[in-house]
Write an enzyme that holds these catalytic residues in place. Structure first.
Site, PDB file in Angstrom:
ATOM      1  N   ASP A 171       0.819  -1.214   0.000  1.00 34.07           N
ATOM      2  CA  ASP A 171       0.000   0.000   0.000  1.00 34.07           C
ATOM      3  C   ASP A 171       0.850   1.261   0.000  1.00 34.07           C
ATOM      4  O   ASP A 171       0.403   2.318  -0.441  1.00 34.07           O
ATOM      5  CB  ASP A 171      -0.920  -0.019   1.223  1.00 34.07           C
ATOM      6  CG  ASP A 171      -1.797   1.213   1.301  1.00 34.07           C
ATOM      7  OD1 ASP A 171      -2.595   1.430   0.374  1.00 34.07           O
ATOM      8  OD2 ASP A 171      -1.675   1.979   2.286  1.00 34.07           O
ATOM      9  N   MET A 252      -6.953   6.217   3.505  1.00 39.70           N
ATOM     10  CA  MET A 252      -7.166   7.280   2.534  1.00 39.70           C
ATOM     11  C   MET A 252      -5.998   7.439   1.563  1.00 39.70           C
ATOM     12  O   MET A 252      -6.041   8.310   0.687  1.00 39.70           O
ATOM     13  CB  MET A 252      -7.388   8.616   3.269  1.00 39.70           C
ATOM     14  CG  MET A 252      -8.606   8.632   4.166  1.00 39.70           C
ATOM     15  SD  MET A 252     -10.143   8.388   3.228  1.00 39.70           S
ATOM     16  CE  MET A 252     -10.115   9.817   2.147  1.00 39.70           C
ATOM     17  N   ARG A 253      -4.962   6.613   1.706  1.00 35.13           N
ATOM     18  CA  ARG A 253      -3.797   6.781   0.832  1.00 35.13           C
ATOM     19  C   ARG A 253      -4.165   6.569  -0.629  1.00 35.13           C
ATOM     20  O   ARG A 253      -3.673   7.266  -1.516  1.00 35.13           O
ATOM     21  CB  ARG A 253      -2.682   5.832   1.260  1.00 35.13           C
ATOM     22  CG  ARG A 253      -1.405   6.028   0.451  1.00 35.13           C
ATOM     23  CD  ARG A 253      -0.260   5.184   0.953  1.00 35.13           C
ATOM     24  NE  ARG A 253       0.295   5.726   2.185  1.00 35.13           N
ATOM     25  CZ  ARG A 253       0.276   5.096   3.345  1.00 35.13           C
ATOM     26  NH1 ARG A 253      -0.266   3.904   3.434  1.00 35.13           N
ATOM     27  NH2 ARG A 253       0.810   5.645   4.412  1.00 35.13           N
ATOM     28  N   ALA A 254      -5.037   5.595  -0.897  1.00 34.80           N
ATOM     29  CA  ALA A 254      -5.417   5.317  -2.277  1.00 34.80           C
ATOM     30  C   ALA A 254      -6.084   6.536  -2.916  1.00 34.80           C
ATOM     31  O   ALA A 254      -5.821   6.871  -4.080  1.00 34.80           O
ATOM     32  CB  ALA A 254      -6.341   4.105  -2.342  1.00 34.80           C
TER      33      ALA A 254
END
Length: 656
Positions: A171, A252-254
């Protein structure tokens, strides 16, 4: 589609690479917007991973009148070499506290290339990805407080056959691309022809593509300059949020990476606002590796699922703004300013797609196709094992003593990155600074020390003994005989094995699987770091027949001895799952104990998991554990939630 990998990569032109459009686009977008967070390139050997990455460095804008650097990080690098450390020479010589920059400082405004990133220690991967995301490196160590910029394009390459990255680390990479060699004959011919031409005349070959590379470099620089002016409307931001929500990605990284990638793609194609086509391309690069919630999930993105998600996201995004194309599925001109591959091009399915798991209904688990097993007359019928039982968090199986530090996270070992446990006058892992200074302090009077200067001698040097964790070779011996198949016991056993395999994945072990049934033992999975292959093999496991446990232990002994030559630092752990019933009378039971003793003579640690159930238990598995000089644990004790403690594979201790 790909250039065959070789040692002559430095001057191969980026424009000369045949195919690999998605990889080239991902690298280009990271060059436009380094804040994306880098690219993970997954692929088999000889697919031009290194060639394309090295070729990209020539396209980056120069830094302070010098070309952008490509800094390669070796797998064995220490944290001090990566982030920097105290300049010990200056401290001892001048009495000044000074900082010596590391590889991250050298990679500033360039490319940091990590080949075989899956073999790098996890804590180093975290350090690299933190720096790539923040654009700075902060060091607080050895009395030094230092910060410096570190904006670079982070590129990691890996061969999945050598083991996967943990999902948490996957991720952290902004984009991920799977590459494979083309099966098209014309494409393969063109790949080989260009490579041969380059090797025959590198300078002349590069000159033939110089103008194309120069045009790409100018376009990257222009896109960088235009990036700040690209508008991301609320409509497209809602589309991005809805798309990430539909794929149920964690955190929320995506969303952030997808927004940055879409903005970079809009700048790359010369647009002043993000459109749906930019979001589509960004999703194909951003989401596939973030869908791997389980270590054994196949990577990749189903094209139809992406289309459905985009359609749903379009409904949530609402009507397009007046300055945007109302067409919900725009078809960009491949020859227009967007460049690169068509965004709706259907990718090939992931290599090695796992076969469908056995159905979990009553007919599949209780009465699948039965047939007479080969072997002695009267042997139990063969059948396919039912679906594995529910998995669980497995308790830690650990080898006693201190190993040599094969990369991993299971047993205690001497390592270069672990905690310092003591000093030594011999060579250790790094310098034990305090011990060195104390050793020198005793002799300062006799050495005529002057004020402010400490005089050191070679005999003062003290090394550091560090202790961390290592990975092991976990060798499963699975009894798949008729007695184990009774009452669908093997479904529970395979469920336990999958749980242990998941634990082995997380601890970066190598694994091997031996099955025992009928009249022989079979090495169904030779030692590998790709533990998800073992799960696929278990799905097709067949049961029935006698229990030739002696052959199973002898095969395990052979594997242990072979791997000791190939990988001497990796200590073996044999996990035998059996009820101990070597069927066929007294002689097979005796042979099993003798074979267990021979396996124990290799000094391999062992754990016997007793799979016997019912009111009456014969206790044969415990006797095998004694013969193996290993630990004994019942099948229902493998869950870390049910029983606290650690299984140490050996005669010394077993904490229940």
């Amino acid at each position: 589609m790909a250039q065959v990998g070789s040692g002559i990569d430095a001057g191969f032109p980026f424009s000369a690479v045949v195919g690999q459009d998605q990889l080239r686009l991902a690298l280009t977008l990271c060059a436009v917007h380094p804040g994306i967070g880098g690219v993970l390139v997954r692929g088999e050997k000889g697919t031009a991973k290194s060639t394309v990455v090295r070729a990209l460095a020539a396209l980056l804008p120069p830094v302070d009148d010098r070309p952008a650097r490509l800094v390669e990080l070796p797998v064995g690098a220490t944290e001090d070499r990566v982030v920097g450390s105290l300049d010990l020479e200056k401290v001892l010589r001048d009495g000044e506290r000074a900082f010596q920059p590391g590889l991250l400082a050298a990679a500033h405004d360039g490319i940091l290339y990590v080949d075989e990133v899956n073999l790098l220690h996890d804590h180093l991967v975290d350090v690299l990805l933190d720096a790539a995301a923040m654009g700075r490196v902060h060091i607080e160590r050895d009395g030094i407080s230092h910060s410096h910029p570190a904006r670079f394009v982070m590129v990691g390459t890996m061969n999945p056959e050598e083991g996967e990255l943990r999902p948490q680390l996957l991720d952290r990479f902004g984009l991920a691309v799977d590459v494979a060699a083309s099966r098209d004959v014309d494409t393969r011919m063109q790949v080989v022809r260009r490579r041969l031409d380059y090797e025959a005349d590198p300078a002349g070959f590069a000159a033939g593509f110089a103008e194309q590379d120069a045009a790409l470099a100018r376009r990257i620089a222009a896109a960088r300059d235009a990036l700040a002016g690209v508008r991301l409307s609320d409509t497209e931001l809602r589309r991005i949020a809805a798309l990430c929500a539909s794929f149920d990605v964690d955190g929320m990284r995506a969303d952030l990476v997808l927004a940055r990638t879409a903005t970079a793609h809009a700048a790359w194609r010369g647009a002043d606002a993000v459109a749906e086509e930019d979001v589509r391309v960004a999703a194909e690069l951003t989401l596939p590796h973030r869908r791997r919630r389980d270590p054994f999930d196949e990577p990749g993105l189903d094209p139809q699922q992406l289309e459905d998600a985009l359609r749903d996201a379009a409904e949530q995004a609402g009507p397009p703004e007046p300055d945007q194309d109302p067409d919900p599925d725009p078809e960009p001109d491949p020859d227009g300013p967007g460049g690169g591959p068509a965004p709706d091009e259907t990718p090939s399915p992931p290599a090695g797609q796992a076969p469908d798991a056995p159905a979990g209904d009553a007919e599949a688990t209780d009465g699948e196709t039965r047939r007479q097993a080969p072997g002695a007359p009267g042997s139990a019928p063969e059948r396919k094992v039912g679906a594995p039982a529910a998995q669980f968090r497995a308790r830690l199986l650990q080898i006693p003593g201190v190993g040599e530090g094969a990369p991993g996270r299971r047993s205690r070992a001497r390592t270069a990155q672990g905690r310092t446990v003591r000093q030594t006058a011999e060579r250790g892992h790094g310098l034990h600074l305090v011990g060195t200074l104390f050793a020198a302090a005793e002799h300062q009077a006799t050495r005529g020390r002057t004020a402010g200067r400490m005089k050191l001698a070679p005999s003062d040097i003290r090394g550091a003994h560090r202790e961390g964790r290592e990975g092991n070779l976990v060798l499963f011996v699975v009894d798949a005989s008729g007695s184990m198949a009774a009452r669908d016991r093997l479904s529970a056993v395979t469920g336990a094995v999958v749980s242990l395999l998941r634990d082995a994945y997380q601890r970066r072990d190598k694994v091997a699987v031996i099955t025992v049934r009928g009249s022989s033992a079979e090495l169904v999975l030779p030692p590998t770091s790709s533990v998800d292959v073992a799960v696929r093999r278990l799905a097709s496991l067949r049961t029935g027949g006698r229990s030739p446990l002696a052959q199973g232990f002898l095969e395990a002994r052979a594997v242990v001895l072979r791997e000791r030559v190939r990988d001497p630092r990796r200590r073996p752990l044999v996990v035998a799952l059996t009820d101990g019933r070597a069927t066929g009378g007294v002689e097979p039971v005796h042979r099993a104990r003798v074979a267990a003793g021979l396996l124990a003579d290799t000094s391999a640690a062992a754990v016997v998991v007793d799979c016997e159930t019912g009111m009456i238990r014969l206790g044969l598995a415990r006797e095998l554990a004694t013969a193996l000089r290993g630990a004994y644990v019942r099948l229902d004790e493998l869950s870390a939630e049910q029983v606290a403690g650690v299984v140490r594979a050996g005669t010394s201790t077993f904490a229940a």
